[in-house]
Design a protein around this motif. Structure first.
Motif, PDB file in Angstrom:
ATOM      1  N   MET A   1       0.838  -1.201   0.000  1.00 47.65           N
ATOM      2  CA  MET A   1       0.000   0.000   0.000  1.00 47.65           C
ATOM      3  C   MET A   1       0.871   1.249   0.000  1.00 47.65           C
ATOM      4  SD  MET A   1      -2.862   1.251   2.785  1.00 47.65           S
ATOM      5  CE  MET A   1      -1.630   1.620   4.041  1.00 47.65           C
ATOM      6  N   SER A   2       0.524   2.206  -0.836  1.00 44.46           N
ATOM      7  CA  SER A   2       1.292   3.452  -0.910  1.00 44.46           C
ATOM      8  C   SER A   2       0.924   4.360   0.255  1.00 44.46           C
ATOM      9  CB  SER A   2       1.023   4.162  -2.235  1.00 44.46           C
ATOM     10  OG  SER A   2       1.479   3.368  -3.317  1.00 44.46           O
ATOM     11  N   ARG A   3       1.950   4.883   0.942  1.00 38.07           N
ATOM     12  CA  ARG A   3       1.708   5.708   2.125  1.00 38.07           C
ATOM     13  C   ARG A   3       2.366   7.082   2.053  1.00 38.07           C
ATOM     14  NH1 ARG A   3       2.682   2.961   7.786  1.00 38.07           N
ATOM     15  NH2 ARG A   3       1.093   4.477   8.359  1.00 38.07           N
ATOM     16  N   TYR A   4       3.422   7.217   1.225  1.00 35.57           N
ATOM     17  CA  TYR A   4       4.235   8.427   1.289  1.00 35.57           C
ATOM     18  C   TYR A   4       4.201   9.185  -0.042  1.00 35.57           C
ATOM     19  CZ  TYR A   4       5.821   6.190   5.519  1.00 35.57           C
ATOM     20  OH  TYR A   4       5.850   5.589   6.754  1.00 35.57           O
ATOM     21  N   GLU A   5       3.714  10.395   0.043  1.00 29.86           N
ATOM     22  CA  GLU A   5       3.618  11.292  -1.104  1.00 29.86           C
ATOM     23  C   GLU A   5       4.754  12.304  -1.002  1.00 29.86           C
ATOM     24  OE1 GLU A   5       1.646  11.538  -4.346  1.00 29.86           O
ATOM     25  OE2 GLU A   5      -0.026  11.448  -2.946  1.00 29.86           O
ATOM     26  N   ILE A   6       5.719  12.209  -1.902  1.00 31.96           N
ATOM     27  CA  ILE A   6       6.830  13.161  -1.917  1.00 31.96           C
ATOM     28  C   ILE A   6       6.505  14.228  -2.955  1.00 31.96           C
ATOM     29  CG2 ILE A   6       9.309  13.474  -2.245  1.00 31.96           C
ATOM     30  CD1 ILE A   6       9.494  10.383  -1.604  1.00 31.96           C
ATOM     31  N   LEU A   7       6.319  15.438  -2.504  1.00 31.49           N
ATOM     32  CA  LEU A   7       5.901  16.552  -3.354  1.00 31.49           C
ATOM     33  C   LEU A   7       7.049  17.534  -3.498  1.00 31.49           C
ATOM     34  CD1 LEU A   7       2.598  16.856  -1.403  1.00 31.49           C
ATOM     35  CD2 LEU A   7       2.671  16.178  -3.798  1.00 31.49           C
ATOM     36  N   MET A   8       7.327  17.941  -4.722  1.00 29.86           N
ATOM     37  CA  MET A   8       8.452  18.831  -4.966  1.00 29.86           C
ATOM     38  C   MET A   8       7.973  20.062  -5.744  1.00 29.86           C
ATOM     39  SD  MET A   8      12.091  18.023  -6.875  1.00 29.86           S
ATOM     40  CE  MET A   8      12.425  16.615  -5.826  1.00 29.86           C
ATOM     41  N   PRO A   9       7.720  21.181  -5.043  1.00 33.19           N
ATOM     42  CA  PRO A   9       7.427  22.429  -5.761  1.00 33.19           C
ATOM     43  C   PRO A   9       8.696  22.921  -6.450  1.00 33.19           C
ATOM     44  CG  PRO A   9       7.559  22.816  -3.388  1.00 33.19           C
ATOM     45  CD  PRO A   9       7.698  21.339  -3.585  1.00 33.19           C
ATOM     46  N   TYR A  10       8.611  23.140  -7.755  1.00 27.95           N
ATOM     47  CA  TYR A  10       9.825  23.457  -8.519  1.00 27.95           C
ATOM     48  C   TYR A  10       9.775  24.860  -9.109  1.00 27.95           C
ATOM     49  CZ  TYR A  10      13.076  23.683 -12.423  1.00 27.95           C
ATOM     50  OH  TYR A  10      14.043  24.106 -13.291  1.00 27.95           O
ATOM     51  N   TYR A  11      10.876  25.563  -8.961  1.00 31.70           N
ATOM     52  CA  TYR A  11      11.131  26.848  -9.593  1.00 31.70           C
ATOM     53  C   TYR A  11      12.628  27.068  -9.453  1.00 31.70           C
ATOM     54  CZ  TYR A  11       9.127  27.080  -4.924  1.00 31.70           C
ATOM     55  OH  TYR A  11       8.744  26.752  -3.639  1.00 31.70           O
ATOM     56  N   GLY A  12      13.331  27.210 -10.557  1.00 27.35           N
ATOM     57  CA  GLY A  12      14.745  27.506 -10.393  1.00 27.35           C
ATOM     58  C   GLY A  12      15.687  26.685 -11.222  1.00 27.35           C
ATOM     59  N   ASP A  13      16.684  26.109 -10.561  1.00 22.03           N
ATOM     60  CA  ASP A  13      17.835  25.486 -11.194  1.00 22.03           C
ATOM     61  C   ASP A  13      17.506  24.053 -11.624  1.00 22.03           C
ATOM     62  OD1 ASP A  13      20.362  23.995 -11.400  1.00 22.03           O
ATOM     63  OD2 ASP A  13      21.296  25.832 -10.657  1.00 22.03           O
ATOM     64  N   ALA A  14      17.444  23.807 -12.935  1.00 19.23           N
ATOM     65  CA  ALA A  14      17.057  22.481 -13.434  1.00 19.23           C
ATOM     66  C   ALA A  14      18.040  21.383 -13.031  1.00 19.23           C
ATOM     67  CB  ALA A  14      16.873  22.521 -14.943  1.00 19.23           C
ATOM     68  N   PRO A  15      19.367  21.568 -13.162  1.00 18.48           N
ATOM     69  CA  PRO A  15      20.284  20.496 -12.750  1.00 18.48           C
ATOM     70  C   PRO A  15      20.146  20.120 -11.276  1.00 18.48           C
ATOM     71  CG  PRO A  15      21.430  22.032 -14.181  1.00 18.48           C
ATOM     72  CD  PRO A  15      20.100  22.648 -13.870  1.00 18.48           C
ATOM     73  N   LEU A  16      19.966  21.121 -10.387  1.00 15.18           N
ATOM     74  CA  LEU A  16      19.786  20.799  -8.973  1.00 15.18           C
ATOM     75  C   LEU A  16      18.485  20.040  -8.765  1.00 15.18           C
ATOM     76  CD1 LEU A  16      21.015  24.012  -7.089  1.00 15.18           C
ATOM     77  CD2 LEU A  16      22.212  21.847  -7.404  1.00 15.18           C
ATOM     78  N   MET A  17      17.425  20.453  -9.466  1.00 14.23           N
ATOM     79  CA  MET A  17      16.149  19.740  -9.374  1.00 14.23           C
ATOM     80  C   MET A  17      16.304  18.298  -9.836  1.00 14.23           C
ATOM     81  SD  MET A  17      13.625  18.565 -11.613  1.00 14.23           S
ATOM     82  CE  MET A  17      13.644  19.633 -13.043  1.00 14.23           C
ATOM     83  N   GLN A  18      17.036  18.083 -10.920  1.00 15.38           N
ATOM     84  CA  GLN A  18      17.222  16.728 -11.430  1.00 15.38           C
ATOM     85  C   GLN A  18      17.987  15.864 -10.432  1.00 15.38           C
ATOM     86  OE1 GLN A  18      19.056  17.522 -15.212  1.00 15.38           O
ATOM     87  NE2 GLN A  18      17.180  18.414 -16.073  1.00 15.38           N
ATOM     88  N   ASP A  19      18.977  16.462  -9.751  1.00 17.16           N
ATOM     89  CA  ASP A  19      19.686  15.729  -8.697  1.00 17.16           C
ATOM     90  C   ASP A  19      18.735  15.377  -7.555  1.00 17.16           C
ATOM     91  OD1 ASP A  19      22.090  15.763 -10.042  1.00 17.16           O
ATOM     92  OD2 ASP A  19      22.900  17.479  -8.935  1.00 17.16           O
ATOM     93  N   ALA A  20      17.858  16.322  -7.211  1.00 14.50           N
ATOM     94  CA  ALA A  20      16.883  16.068  -6.148  1.00 14.50           C
ATOM     95  C   ALA A  20      15.953  14.924  -6.536  1.00 14.50           C
ATOM     96  CB  ALA A  20      16.074  17.330  -5.864  1.00 14.50           C
ATOM     97  N   VAL A  21      15.491  14.912  -7.777  1.00 18.78           N
ATOM     98  CA  VAL A  21      14.618  13.836  -8.255  1.00 18.78           C
ATOM     99  C   VAL A  21      15.348  12.497  -8.184  1.00 18.78           C
ATOM    100  CG1 VAL A  21      13.469  12.897 -10.298  1.00 18.78           C
ATOM    101  CG2 VAL A  21      13.169  15.312  -9.701  1.00 18.78           C
ATOM    102  N   ARG A  22      16.592  12.474  -8.628  1.00 18.65           N
ATOM    103  CA  ARG A  22      17.357  11.219  -8.592  1.00 18.65           C
ATOM    104  C   ARG A  22      17.517  10.709  -7.157  1.00 18.65           C
ATOM    105  NH1 ARG A  22      20.680  14.366 -12.239  1.00 18.65           N
ATOM    106  NH2 ARG A  22      20.184  13.802 -14.411  1.00 18.65           N
ATOM    107  N   SER A  23      17.667  11.635  -6.223  1.00 15.77           N
ATOM    108  CA  SER A  23      17.816  11.208  -4.827  1.00 15.77           C
ATOM    109  C   SER A  23      16.527  10.561  -4.311  1.00 15.77           C
ATOM    110  CB  SER A  23      18.219  12.390  -3.944  1.00 15.77           C
ATOM    111  OG  SER A  23      17.129  13.238  -3.644  1.00 15.77           O
ATOM    112  N   VAL A  24      15.388  11.019  -4.813  1.00 12.51           N
ATOM    113  CA  VAL A  24      14.113  10.397  -4.434  1.00 12.51           C
ATOM    114  C   VAL A  24      13.990   9.016  -5.075  1.00 12.51           C
ATOM    115  CG1 VAL A  24      11.601  10.594  -4.518  1.00 12.51           C
ATOM    116  CG2 VAL A  24      12.993  12.639  -4.122  1.00 12.51           C
ATOM    117  N   LEU A  25      14.402   8.908  -6.328  1.00 10.60           N
ATOM    118  CA  LEU A  25      14.300   7.636  -7.031  1.00 10.60           C
ATOM    119  C   LEU A  25      15.164   6.554  -6.390  1.00 10.60           C
ATOM    120  CD1 LEU A  25      14.268   8.832 -10.759  1.00 10.60           C
ATOM    121  CD2 LEU A  25      12.340   8.285  -9.265  1.00 10.60           C
ATOM    122  N   ALA A  26      16.137   6.952  -5.574  1.00  2.64           N
ATOM    123  CA  ALA A  26      17.006   5.988  -4.897  1.00  2.64           C
ATOM    124  C   ALA A  26      16.397   5.451  -3.606  1.00  2.64           C
ATOM    125  CB  ALA A  26      18.359   6.637  -4.584  1.00  2.64           C
ATOM    126  N   GLN A  27      15.176   5.899  -3.257  1.00  2.00           N
ATOM    127  CA  GLN A  27      14.543   5.431  -2.023  1.00  2.00           C
ATOM    128  C   GLN A  27      14.108   3.971  -2.153  1.00  2.00           C
ATOM    129  OE1 GLN A  27      14.520   7.471   0.828  1.00  2.00           O
ATOM    130  NE2 GLN A  27      15.829   8.545  -0.649  1.00  2.00           N
TER     131      GLN A  27
END
Length: 294
Positions: A1-27
């Motif tokens: 069962m899915s329990r955790y909603e990770i929400l990322m409001p985005y505005y700004g630096d695309a490379p940093l955002m992409q690193d942040a997304v990759r860090s979530v995908l490693a969960q």
């Protein structure tokens, strides 16, 4: 069962955002989903998510710019699972983030907020120590092993004396956040306002000492820019004054007194004087001194 909603409001630096997304995908696990809500118009971002083609990731681009608080509330409106995280688009989850949060939820299932261990990094991703962060750890945060459950007036006093939480790293019970949302009249201190709402409503905060999140602090942040012009402190002064009156009415007179004094906010203004002089000149220095002197 899915329990955790990770929400990322985005505005700004695309490379940093992409690193942040990759860090979530490693969960670990299959009980989570990432939703990125784009409040800008930067080219190439929708295409990057389309190419990512990961069923665990949703991408939304707002039809119009909602601003920081508006986008926070938009993110919350999209949350469907039991818990949510409003992660900064330049922050990083460590691979053990959700493991740490799951353990805390199991230990304290009634907590509305979970604050895990955090390291602070700079723009370059390296550990970055500031006076603000040292004060959070050494002066304002609770002393002890780091694992506990806090709430009521005692926690309100502690956080109003000096907000030692790291908002983007907190895991929230979704129902509790949806009940109040973020105040649209606040642009910087809306996270503390939400915490006060929850504490007055009888909710609690669980803490865990395991470091599992990197919070990025840099001078270009929304809060830093507003601080140099004084607008952050104008907002803070209004919030602390209103909160003092509210807490007095609630019977939390100790917390009301601390809010009325807001000493750490005033001391913070003093530490910002050199930067204000460089970034905003005489107007910035005047704003800092005015706030520091109440």
């Amino acid at each position: 069962m899915s329990r955790y909603e990770i929400l990322m409001p985005y505005y700004g630096d695309a490379p940093l955002m992409q690193d942040a997304v990759r860090s979530v995908l490693a969960q670990s696990g299959t009980d989570w989903r990432l939703t990125v809500v784009d409040d800008g118009r930067e080219s190439g971002v929708p295409e990057w998510f389309e190419a990512l083609s990961d069923p665990r990731v949703r991408y939304h681009r707002n039809e119009r710019n909602l601003g920081v608080t508006g986008n926070f509330n938009r993110c919350v409106s999209l949350a469907e699972y039991e818990y949510l995280v409003l992660m900064g688009c330049d922050d990083l989850m460590h691979p053990n983030y959700l493991e740490t949060v799951r353990s805390a939820v199991e230990r304290e299932p009634k907590a509305a907020m979970i604050q895990p261990g955090v390291e602070v990094i700079g723009t370059d991703g390296r550990p970055y120590g500031t006076l603000v962060d040292r004060a959070k750890r050494k002066i304002y945060a609770p002393k002890g092993p780091g694992r506990g459950l806090f709430g009521g007036e005692d926690l309100a006093v502690s956080l109003l004396r000096g907000n030692w939480l790291y908002f983007p790293s907190i895991c929230w019970r979704t129902e509790a956040v949806k009940r109040f949302g973020f105040r649209t009249d606040l642009a910087v201190i809306q996270d503390l306002a939400l915490v006060v709402d929850l504490l007055v409503a009888g909710e609690s905060l669980a803490t865990s000492p395991e470091v599992c999140f990197s919070y990025r602090r840099h001078a270009g942040s929304e809060s830093s820019v507003k601080a140099y012009t004084g607008s952050r402190f104008d907002e803070a002064k209004r919030f602390f004054k209103e909160t003092a009156c509210r807490l007095d009415a609630h019977g939390w007179h100790r917390a009301a007194k601390v809010s009325r004094l807001h000493l750490s906010s005033r001391l913070h203004a003093v530490t910002m004087l050199p930067g204000a002089a460089r970034q905003a000149g005489r107007h910035g220095v005047s704003a800092m001194l005015k706030h520091a002197a109440r």
